[in-house]
Design a protein around this motif. Structure first.
Motif, PDB file in Angstrom:
ATOM      1  N   ASP A   1       0.854  -1.190   0.000  1.00  0.00           N
ATOM      2  CA  ASP A   1       0.000   0.000   0.000  1.00  0.00           C
ATOM      3  C   ASP A   1       0.892   1.243   0.000  1.00  0.00           C
ATOM      4  O   ASP A   1       1.609   1.502   0.972  1.00  0.00           O
ATOM      5  N   LEU A   2       0.838   1.999  -1.061  1.00  0.00           N
ATOM      6  CA  LEU A   2       1.687   3.184  -1.189  1.00  0.00           C
ATOM      7  C   LEU A   2       1.215   4.334  -0.319  1.00  0.00           C
ATOM      8  O   LEU A   2       1.978   5.295  -0.086  1.00  0.00           O
ATOM      9  N   ASP A   3      -0.015   4.285   0.130  1.00  0.00           N
ATOM     10  CA  ASP A   3      -0.540   5.302   1.055  1.00  0.00           C
ATOM     11  C   ASP A   3      -0.328   6.711   0.503  1.00  0.00           C
ATOM     12  O   ASP A   3       0.128   7.623   1.203  1.00  0.00           O
ATOM     13  N   GLY A   4      -0.642   6.890  -0.779  1.00  0.00           N
ATOM     14  CA  GLY A   4      -0.569   8.205  -1.395  1.00  0.00           C
ATOM     15  C   GLY A   4       0.805   8.628  -1.881  1.00  0.00           C
ATOM     16  O   GLY A   4       0.982   9.742  -2.373  1.00  0.00           O
ATOM     17  N   ARG A   5       1.775   7.763  -1.746  1.00  0.00           N
ATOM     18  CA  ARG A   5       3.136   8.130  -2.131  1.00  0.00           C
ATOM     19  C   ARG A   5       3.326   8.025  -3.650  1.00  0.00           C
ATOM     20  O   ARG A   5       2.500   7.479  -4.372  1.00  0.00           O
ATOM     21  N   LEU A   6       4.477   8.522  -4.098  1.00  0.00           N
ATOM     22  CA  LEU A   6       4.791   8.564  -5.524  1.00  0.00           C
ATOM     23  C   LEU A   6       5.826   7.499  -5.872  1.00  0.00           C
ATOM     24  O   LEU A   6       6.798   7.302  -5.134  1.00  0.00           O
ATOM     25  N   VAL A   7       5.635   6.847  -6.998  1.00  0.00           N
ATOM     26  CA  VAL A   7       6.625   5.921  -7.552  1.00  0.00           C
ATOM     27  C   VAL A   7       7.153   6.516  -8.851  1.00  0.00           C
ATOM     28  O   VAL A   7       6.380   6.992  -9.688  1.00  0.00           O
ATOM     29  N   VAL A   8       8.482   6.504  -9.015  1.00  0.00           N
ATOM     30  CA  VAL A   8       9.110   6.980 -10.247  1.00  0.00           C
ATOM     31  C   VAL A   8      10.076   5.911 -10.739  1.00  0.00           C
ATOM     32  O   VAL A   8      10.517   5.050  -9.956  1.00  0.00           O
TER      33      VAL A   8
ATOM     34  N   THR B   1       4.968  -2.271 -18.775  1.00  0.00           N
ATOM     35  CA  THR B   1       4.877  -3.725 -18.725  1.00  0.00           C
ATOM     36  C   THR B   1       5.999  -4.371 -19.532  1.00  0.00           C
ATOM     37  O   THR B   1       6.245  -4.011 -20.679  1.00  0.00           O
ATOM     38  N   GLY B   2       6.691  -5.307 -18.887  1.00  0.00           N
ATOM     39  CA  GLY B   2       7.749  -6.053 -19.543  1.00  0.00           C
ATOM     40  C   GLY B   2       9.140  -5.514 -19.312  1.00  0.00           C
ATOM     41  O   GLY B   2      10.124  -6.214 -19.576  1.00  0.00           O
ATOM     42  N   LEU B   3       9.246  -4.279 -18.829  1.00  0.00           N
ATOM     43  CA  LEU B   3      10.566  -3.700 -18.608  1.00  0.00           C
ATOM     44  C   LEU B   3      11.109  -4.085 -17.231  1.00  0.00           C
ATOM     45  O   LEU B   3      10.409  -4.669 -16.405  1.00  0.00           O
ATOM     46  N   ALA B   4      12.353  -3.747 -17.003  1.00  0.00           N
ATOM     47  CA  ALA B   4      13.004  -4.067 -15.733  1.00  0.00           C
ATOM     48  C   ALA B   4      12.280  -3.392 -14.572  1.00  0.00           C
ATOM     49  O   ALA B   4      11.858  -2.226 -14.676  1.00  0.00           O
ATOM     50  N   ALA B   5      12.170  -4.104 -13.463  1.00  0.00           N
ATOM     51  CA  ALA B   5      11.522  -3.562 -12.264  1.00  0.00           C
ATOM     52  C   ALA B   5      12.544  -2.767 -11.472  1.00  0.00           C
ATOM     53  O   ALA B   5      13.047  -3.204 -10.435  1.00  0.00           O
ATOM     54  N   ASP B   6      12.868  -1.583 -11.980  1.00  0.00           N
ATOM     55  CA  ASP B   6      13.775  -0.640 -11.328  1.00  0.00           C
ATOM     56  C   ASP B   6      12.986   0.620 -11.024  1.00  0.00           C
ATOM     57  O   ASP B   6      12.566   1.333 -11.950  1.00  0.00           O
ATOM     58  N   PHE B   7      12.777   0.915  -9.722  1.00  0.00           N
ATOM     59  CA  PHE B   7      11.980   2.095  -9.401  1.00  0.00           C
ATOM     60  C   PHE B   7      12.248   2.549  -7.978  1.00  0.00           C
ATOM     61  O   PHE B   7      12.919   1.863  -7.196  1.00  0.00           O
ATOM     62  N   ALA B   8      11.723   3.727  -7.661  1.00  0.00           N
ATOM     63  CA  ALA B   8      11.875   4.297  -6.320  1.00  0.00           C
ATOM     64  C   ALA B   8      10.528   4.783  -5.815  1.00  0.00           C
ATOM     65  O   ALA B   8       9.711   5.296  -6.589  1.00  0.00           O
ATOM     66  N   VAL B   9      10.311   4.629  -4.521  1.00  0.00           N
ATOM     67  CA  VAL B   9       9.115   5.130  -3.846  1.00  0.00           C
ATOM     68  C   VAL B   9       9.519   6.361  -3.038  1.00  0.00           C
ATOM     69  O   VAL B   9      10.448   6.298  -2.223  1.00  0.00           O
ATOM     70  N   ILE B  10       8.810   7.476  -3.267  1.00  0.00           N
ATOM     71  CA  ILE B  10       9.128   8.752  -2.616  1.00  0.00           C
ATOM     72  C   ILE B  10       8.016   9.101  -1.646  1.00  0.00           C
ATOM     73  O   ILE B  10       6.831   8.883  -1.930  1.00  0.00           O
ATOM     74  N   ASP B  11       8.381   9.688  -0.514  1.00  0.00           N
ATOM     75  CA  ASP B  11       7.388   9.885   0.554  1.00  0.00           C
ATOM     76  C   ASP B  11       6.373  10.978   0.266  1.00  0.00           C
ATOM     77  O   ASP B  11       5.318  11.019   0.904  1.00  0.00           O
ATOM     78  N   VAL B  12       6.656  11.882  -0.661  1.00  0.00           N
ATOM     79  CA  VAL B  12       5.703  12.924  -1.043  1.00  0.00           C
ATOM     80  C   VAL B  12       5.584  12.934  -2.559  1.00  0.00           C
ATOM     81  O   VAL B  12       6.423  12.376  -3.268  1.00  0.00           O
ATOM     82  N   ASP B  13       4.556  13.609  -3.028  1.00  0.00           N
ATOM     83  CA  ASP B  13       4.331  13.724  -4.469  1.00  0.00           C
ATOM     84  C   ASP B  13       4.595  15.168  -4.891  1.00  0.00           C
ATOM     85  O   ASP B  13       3.739  16.041  -4.722  1.00  0.00           O
ATOM     86  N   PRO B  14       5.782  15.458  -5.428  1.00  0.00           N
ATOM     87  CA  PRO B  14       6.093  16.841  -5.792  1.00  0.00           C
ATOM     88  C   PRO B  14       5.251  17.368  -6.945  1.00  0.00           C
ATOM     89  O   PRO B  14       5.177  18.581  -7.159  1.00  0.00           O
ATOM     90  N   PHE B  15       4.592  16.481  -7.686  1.00  0.00           N
ATOM     91  CA  PHE B  15       3.712  16.932  -8.752  1.00  0.00           C
ATOM     92  C   PHE B  15       2.471  17.613  -8.191  1.00  0.00           C
ATOM     93  O   PHE B  15       1.896  18.501  -8.820  1.00  0.00           O
TER      94      PHE B  15
END
Length: 547
Positions: free
Chosen positions: A51-58, A507-521
């Motif tokens: 559960d990301l709880d409103g966080r941002l994934v990039v 879909t299909g690409l490498a699972a490389d990502f980061a979860v950030i505690d706030v959404d700057p957007f």
């Protein structure tokens, strides 16, 4: 392995569909990226839900121009970038000496020319702080080193020591070394000497610091821009210690020095080509060569078409005649060529050499196995003349640039060295986008902070991440946050030929990502200054986790 379902936040994909509600990780791949309902179906009933709880994934950031071992070493040295007076610099050196009285040397990094009286550092200034042991201080741009008298003595640098090709030993009015070593003088005297004093255990510790720092910053890939035998050995030891896997995907460019001997220069290219065939794993590979054509504007060592404000200018480290055979040979060998060019004369030399390589070898698009991959690149481009971006786009050359180098807190000296309307074209990132050139963002650590999120803040605002009291410089060159992150993820990966496998969340690409505690957007770019990375995932595995 049980699939993982990430839901409850927002996902910036940097892809054709820039936003998604959920993603599914299965093994080292993204099994699905899209809306939450379809993601749940794709994940299956046994999936572990996050559960990301409103966080941002990039997408995971790729630092498209960095110096890995040097960065790790810098993290263990006295930081001086925010020491804005000579008294503060001296006090930090005294404190470091007192904190470790058994140390044989004091090592520091990151000082700025405009923090020194008249912008003229001398060995005597350092002697006032620490005289009993050698002091070595890398400048913020890592193109010069400031040392005390004991360091000059330890290295054996005297008034009779000649200036090396492409460098200079600073001298006072009496001809004595003044404590400054510029460009290749710093490399050959300081860096070579200190490397001889550094053990493998020291380098291994530096690599560990670097890997941990990048993992905690959401960086999943890095492109080293001055690889050598010591760095290769250190990364190989780290790879072996982890059972053949790193928490970072490393691509490296072998550093080719201008020796002044054409045959010796070409021999370095042959060595790089051999290593590229030998060192080629998903975690560590050598993809090309690095050539440094000029220095930096802050020290008036960048090669400019027109003089600096003080009337001086700098010769290029590589002339067009010397560099062209090297570029032609590297291009023929299928190596990516990265050319450090900060001044406009240097970028012209770089493009002239690449054009000649294409004339001799044919277009890379015409050669099987080379079309669209490992495209050549120019590093930095801090001041480039009008028309440079368009020429790069025609030649398919990547613009590799560093937002952190445009931080207003370190800009004043840069501007003063030019002192004319060239300052108005500083770090003109939109020109490359508009011309159609690939634009890849990076940090050039340790010449600047390695953290990805403050880098994105500068890119999106042209404000200072170091000191918020500074007004933005050239805000017309700021880029939208979506674009900024895209250049540091999608385009940074593409700059080294990885665009079809990573850098986007699809879909299909490498699972490389980061979860950030706030959404700057939604919270605004200012939130990037306090935002934290909570989880970094590389090939489906968390390499940093505070979620």
């Amino acid at each position: 392995m049980t699939a993982q379902l990430y839901v409850g936040g927002r996902i910036f994909t940097a892809g054709a569909e820039p936003w998604a509600d959920a993603l599914v990780v299965d093994g080292d791949r993204l099994a699905f990226v899209g809306d939450a309902a379809r993601a749940r179906a794709a994940a299956g009933p046994d999936a572990r839900v996050v559960d990301l709880d409103g966080r941002l994934v990039v997408p995971g950031f790729t630092d498209a121009h960095t110096h890995l071992v040097m960065m790790g070493e810098a993290l263990g040295r006295v930081g001086l970038t925010d020491a804005r007076t000579i008294s503060e610099i001296q006090q930090r050196l005294r404190s470091a000496r007192a904190a470790d009285p058994a140390a044989g040397r004091v090592l520091g990094r990151g000082w700025l020319f405009d923090s020194v009286p008249a912008g003229t550092p001398t060995r005597h200034m350092l002697d006032e702080a620490v005289a009993d042991v050698p002091v070595y201080l890398d400048a913020n741009d890592y193109h010069s080193v400031w040392v005390n008298t004991a360091a000059l003595r330890e290295m054996g640098v005297t008034r009779d020591t000649p200036d090396p090709h492409g460098g200079r030993i600073g001298r006072d009015a009496d001809g004595e070394p003044d404590g400054m070593l510029y460009e290749t003088a710093a490399q050959q005297h300081v860096w070579t000497f200190l490397a001889e004093q550094t053990s493998d255990a020291d380098r291994d510790a530096a690599v560990e610091r670097m890997l941990q720092a990048y993992a905690a910053s959401g960086v999943t890939g890095a492109i080293d821009m001055a690889f050598d035998d010591l760095g290769l050995a250190a990364l190989r030891r780290a790879l072996d210690a982890r059972g053949g896997r790193l928490p970072l995907r490393v691509a490296a460019h072998w550093f080719v020095e201008n020796t002044g001997d054409a045959e010796a220069n070409l021999a370095q290219v042959e060595r790089a080509a051999e290593l590229a065939r030998e060192v080629d794993s998903p975690w560590l590979r050598i993809v090309g060569i690095k050539l440094v054509i000029d220095g930096v504007i802050d020290a008036c060592t960048a090669a400019m078409r027109h003089p600096y404000a003080d009337g001086s200018n700098a010769d290029p480290i590589w002339s067009l005649e010397a560099i062209t055979p090297v570029v032609v040979a590297a291009d023929a060998a299928g190596l990516q060529i990265a050319l450090h060019a900060i001044g406009d004369l240097a970028s012209d030399i770089a493009l002239d050499a690449l054009e000649q390589a294409a004339a001799v070898n044919g277009s890379r698009a015409d050669r099987p196995g080379l079309a669209g991959v490992r495209r050549h690149r120019i590093e930095h481009l801090e001041y480039a003349a009008p028309g440079t971006a368009e020429r790069m786009a025609r030649l398919g050359v990547t613009a590799s640039m560093q937002p952190v180098h445009a931080d207003p807190a370190i800009f004043d000296n840069w501007a003063a060295m030019l002192g004319d309307d060239r300052v108005d074209r500083a770090f003109a990132w939109p020109e490359y986008r508009e011309a159609g050139a690939l634009l890849a963002f990076s940090t050039d650590a340790p010449t600047a902070p390695f953290e990805a999120l403050p880098n994105m803040y500068i890119a999106a605002t042209r404000k200072s991440a170091l000191d918020p009291s500074f007004e933005p410089r050239h805000p017309q060159f700021a880029l939208p946050l979506e674009d900024s992150i895209g250049h540091a993820t999608r385009d940074a990966a593409a700059s080294v030929g990885d665009g079809d496998d990573r850098g986007r969340l699809e879909t299909g690409l490498a699972a490389d990502f980061a979860v950030i505690d706030v959404d700057p957007f939604t919270e605004g770019p200012e939130s990037l200054l306090t935002a934290r990375v909570l989880r970094t995932v590389v090939a489906g595995e968390p390499v940093f986790d505070a979620l």
